[in-house]
Design an enzyme around this catalytic site. Structure first.
Site, PDB file in Angstrom:
ATOM      1  N   LYS A   9       8.909  12.033  -7.535  1.00 10.52           N
ATOM      2  CA  LYS A   9       7.994  12.808  -6.702  1.00 10.52           C
ATOM      3  C   LYS A   9       8.560  12.897  -5.291  1.00 10.52           C
ATOM      4  O   LYS A   9       8.332  12.024  -4.459  1.00 10.52           O
ATOM      5  CB  LYS A   9       6.595  12.191  -6.651  1.00 10.52           C
ATOM      6  CG  LYS A   9       5.566  13.108  -5.962  1.00 10.52           C
ATOM      7  CD  LYS A   9       4.493  12.365  -5.219  1.00 10.52           C
ATOM      8  CE  LYS A   9       4.923  11.769  -3.929  1.00 10.52           C
ATOM      9  NZ  LYS A   9       5.269  12.779  -2.861  1.00 10.52           N
ATOM     10  N   GLY A  21       9.093   3.946   1.802  1.00  9.83           N
ATOM     11  CA  GLY A  21       8.231   4.617   2.770  1.00  9.83           C
ATOM     12  C   GLY A  21       7.603   3.614   3.718  1.00  9.83           C
ATOM     13  O   GLY A  21       8.124   2.522   3.940  1.00  9.83           O
ATOM     14  N   SER A  22       6.460   3.993   4.243  1.00  4.04           N
ATOM     15  CA  SER A  22       5.800   3.170   5.257  1.00  4.04           C
ATOM     16  C   SER A  22       5.209   1.910   4.643  1.00  4.04           C
ATOM     17  O   SER A  22       4.854   1.867   3.456  1.00  4.04           O
ATOM     18  CB  SER A  22       4.700   3.971   5.947  1.00  4.04           C
ATOM     19  OG  SER A  22       3.587   4.146   5.086  1.00  4.04           O
ATOM     20  N   THR A  23       5.067   0.899   5.479  1.00  3.10           N
ATOM     21  CA  THR A  23       4.470  -0.346   5.015  1.00  3.10           C
ATOM     22  C   THR A  23       3.009  -0.143   4.626  1.00  3.10           C
ATOM     23  O   THR A  23       2.530  -0.732   3.649  1.00  3.10           O
ATOM     24  CB  THR A  23       4.603  -1.428   6.098  1.00  3.10           C
ATOM     25  OG1 THR A  23       5.997  -1.712   6.282  1.00  3.10           O
ATOM     26  CG2 THR A  23       3.882  -2.702   5.720  1.00  3.10           C
ATOM     27  N   ALA A  83       1.593   2.546   3.316  1.00  2.00           N
ATOM     28  CA  ALA A  83       1.565   3.142   1.975  1.00  2.00           C
ATOM     29  C   ALA A  83       2.020   2.130   0.937  1.00  2.00           C
ATOM     30  O   ALA A  83       1.481   2.086  -0.181  1.00  2.00           O
ATOM     31  CB  ALA A  83       2.444   4.383   1.934  1.00  2.00           C
ATOM     32  N   GLY A  84       3.005   1.313   1.281  1.00  2.57           N
ATOM     33  CA  GLY A  84       3.488   0.301   0.355  1.00  2.57           C
ATOM     34  C   GLY A  84       2.418  -0.716  -0.017  1.00  2.57           C
ATOM     35  O   GLY A  84       2.334  -1.156  -1.165  1.00  2.57           O
ATOM     36  N   GLU A 136      10.481  -0.588  -0.760  1.00  2.00           N
ATOM     37  CA  GLU A 136      11.405  -0.656   0.376  1.00  2.00           C
ATOM     38  C   GLU A 136      10.675  -0.011   1.536  1.00  2.00           C
ATOM     39  O   GLU A 136      10.458   1.206   1.553  1.00  2.00           O
ATOM     40  CB  GLU A 136      12.707   0.070   0.031  1.00  2.00           C
ATOM     41  CG  GLU A 136      13.856  -0.291   0.946  1.00  2.00           C
ATOM     42  CD  GLU A 136      13.886   0.536   2.208  1.00  2.00           C
ATOM     43  OE1 GLU A 136      13.486  -0.010   3.268  1.00  2.00           O
ATOM     44  OE2 GLU A 136      14.271   1.704   2.156  1.00  2.00           O
ATOM     45  N   CYS A 176      14.682   3.552   8.498  1.00  2.00           N
ATOM     46  CA  CYS A 176      13.962   2.281   8.395  1.00  2.00           C
ATOM     47  C   CYS A 176      14.800   1.124   8.930  1.00  2.00           C
ATOM     48  O   CYS A 176      14.254   0.128   9.381  1.00  2.00           O
ATOM     49  CB  CYS A 176      13.536   2.023   6.960  1.00  2.00           C
ATOM     50  SG  CYS A 176      14.900   1.976   5.780  1.00  2.00           S
ATOM     51  N   GLU A 215       6.700   0.241  14.250  1.00  2.00           N
ATOM     52  CA  GLU A 215       7.781   1.163  13.905  1.00  2.00           C
ATOM     53  C   GLU A 215       7.457   2.557  14.435  1.00  2.00           C
ATOM     54  O   GLU A 215       6.470   3.165  14.045  1.00  2.00           O
ATOM     55  CB  GLU A 215       7.979   1.205  12.390  1.00  2.00           C
ATOM     56  CG  GLU A 215       9.190   2.002  11.965  1.00  2.00           C
ATOM     57  CD  GLU A 215       9.438   1.932  10.470  1.00  2.00           C
ATOM     58  OE1 GLU A 215      10.611   1.839  10.066  1.00  2.00           O
ATOM     59  OE2 GLU A 215       8.463   1.977   9.700  1.00  2.00           O
TER      60      GLU A 215
END
Length: 484
Positions: free
Chosen positions: A178, A230-232, A234-235, A252, A286, A386
């Site tokens: 995706k 992606g972002s933390t 979203a993770g 990651e 990142c 970030e």
């Protein structure tokens, strides 16, 4: 030539979308629409997962020998190598990466990953016999984890797709990719190359979509593993869903890495190194080391050298080979970075170059001025959060122990460097900083070695045998005890 597309790659074919929703790909430089492609919905995701599920449960790919899969990926690698320039151009067009960086990293590095994973796969212990503790032989097998949802970000789209797709393929998995809505063009070329290489139908399926469809993919019962970059924030959400479902997951995530400049560092080559490790891809990376740590006794010299280096960088059209800093990917990202520049000033940090406003000579595009802050305390938000743009914070330290403490005083632990003329002293620092990757007078990603983060920078590893193992389940087969 139009870059518009009207289908998804599902089941080995170009499949019509389930709706007429479109993604508009907007140039970050010109702010003009450069392409229109379908936007995936839950129905498109369902079709892609169904194709991947059938290919895994009934198709030949998981049942091939590792050597047979390696041969197909080798063919893909050769085709990819022949299309590096076209791939780099697509990425520069869709997300604004400077063409110098695109031709250095956006397409060559993914190809290097393919080659590195092939080397790992040729030596990987797919099945090995061990002498068991009870006296009988035990067969230990690495089997494919199943259907993989690969969710890359927009900043290095092919790089982050390949770190998931290639080990998944070599392990015998099937995949639903995706892509991010900001970077949906490059996967179309990738799909064509996979098809030409002979990857069987349904083994790779590609549906570009936004967050809602992405969430549907993560929670889909037909998916066995999620691999996300992606972002933390979203993770964390993805990890929660996978935890509830006991679904395999690798994440990651973000970083706020520190570059420690020791007093014996030669500032000339150090600044050239920092220019890359801190501002690669216009700061949209990142691993960007945006906290620059300098001793109090050498602080002014480092600030002055860094300000001189950054202020001399060329900002402008990403298609121009001379450009070093391009635009932010979207207007929202431009606004986010500018808010952090304003916040840094409110927190009491001092702008030594850059600041708010468009860079000189530019009147359109989502640009920000490359900015260096001095007088930064590590507790400030600009030092802890970030930013994902060309904004650097120079933070003073008392001694080496203090520098290590400051470097570790972060929720993140992804990357970092130390700059020194004493390699052994640099290695000592490297061993003490809690990050997944670290460099002494350099920073790179060696695709034979694992990449990933400590703390909030993620879970799991990519690259090397460790990265390939993330796409396998380990099975032990016990044989009968010897008679007598």
């Amino acid at each position: 030539m139009t870059l518009d597309r009207d289908a998804f790659f599902i089941g080995g074919e170009w499949a019509a979308p389930a709706s007429d929703q479109l993604l508009q790909v907007v140039s970050p430089h010109s702010e003009e629409v450069v392409a229109r492609v379908p936007e995936g919905t839950a129905a498109d995701i369902d079709a892609a997962v169904a194709a991947a599920r059938t290919a895994f449960d009934e198709g030949p790919w998981p049942r091939m020998t590792p050597a047979e899969r390696i041969a197909v990926v080798e063919a893909f690698s050769g085709l990819y190598a022949a299309n590096l320039e076209q791939m780099a151009g697509l990425i520069t067009t869709e997300m604004g990466s400077p063409t110098s960086f695109s031709n250095l990293a956006q397409s060559p590095a993914p190809w290097m990953q393919i080659e590195a994973f092939l080397a790992v796969a040729r030596e990987f212990p797919w099945e090995e016999a061990r002498t068991g503790a009870l006296g009988s032989d035990v067969i230990v097998r690495h089997e494919p984890v199943g259907v993989v949802a690969a969710i890359p970000p927009w900043n290095v789209p092919q790089f982050t797709i390949m770190s998931k797709l290639v080990p998944a393929l070599l392990a015998g998995c099937t995949v639903v990719v995706k892509p991010a809505p900001e970077s949906p063009l490059d996967p179309y070329l990738m799909a064509e190359l996979l098809q030409e290489a002979g990857v069987p139908p349904g083994v790779v399926n590609i549906v570009a979509a936004g967050r809602e469809a992405g969430a549907h993919l993560v929670a889909h019962p037909g998916v066995d593993k999620v691999a996300f970059t992606g972002s933390t924030a979203a993770g964390r959400a993805i990890g929660a869903v996978c935890g509830e479902q006991l679904k395999r997951v690798s994440l990651e995530l973000g970083g706020k890495s520190a570059a420690i400049v020791l007093d014996d560092a030669d500032l000339g080559p150090t600044m050239e190194g920092l220019k890359f490790v801190a501002l690669m891809n216009s700061g949209q990376a990142c691993v960007a080391q945006t906290r620059i740590l300098a001793s109090r006794s050498n602080y002014d010299a480092v600030v002055d050298a860094l300000a001189e280096t950054v202020s001399a960088m060329t900002v402008g059209d990403p298609a121009d080979p001379a450009t070093e800093i391009g635009p932010m990917v979207a207007q929202r990202q431009q606004e986010r970075v500018e808010k952090y520049i304003a916040l840094g000033q409110e927190e009491g940090a001092r702008v030594v170059t850059g600041g708010l406003g468009m860079p000189d000579g530019l009147d359109r595009g989502w640009y920000v001025r490359p900015t260096v802050f001095a007088d930064v305390d590590n507790g400030m938000r600009i030092a802890q959060e970030e930013i994902f743009g060309p904004v650097l914070s120079v933070i003073p330290y008392d001694d080496v122990d203090d520098a290590v403490r400051i470097a570790n005083d972060s929720d993140y632990g992804l990357a970092g460097t130390v700059w020194t003329s004493d390699a052994e002293a640099g290695l000592d620092v490297a061993r003490r900083v809690r990050t997944g990757t670290y460099g002494v007078n350099t920073y790179t990603m060696d695709f034979a070695a694992p990449f990933g983060g400590f703390k909030a920078s993620g879970v799991g590893r990519e690259f090397g045998p460790e990265g390939l193992a993330q796409y396998t389940e380990v099975k032990s087969i016990y044989t009968p005890l010897p008679e007598g």
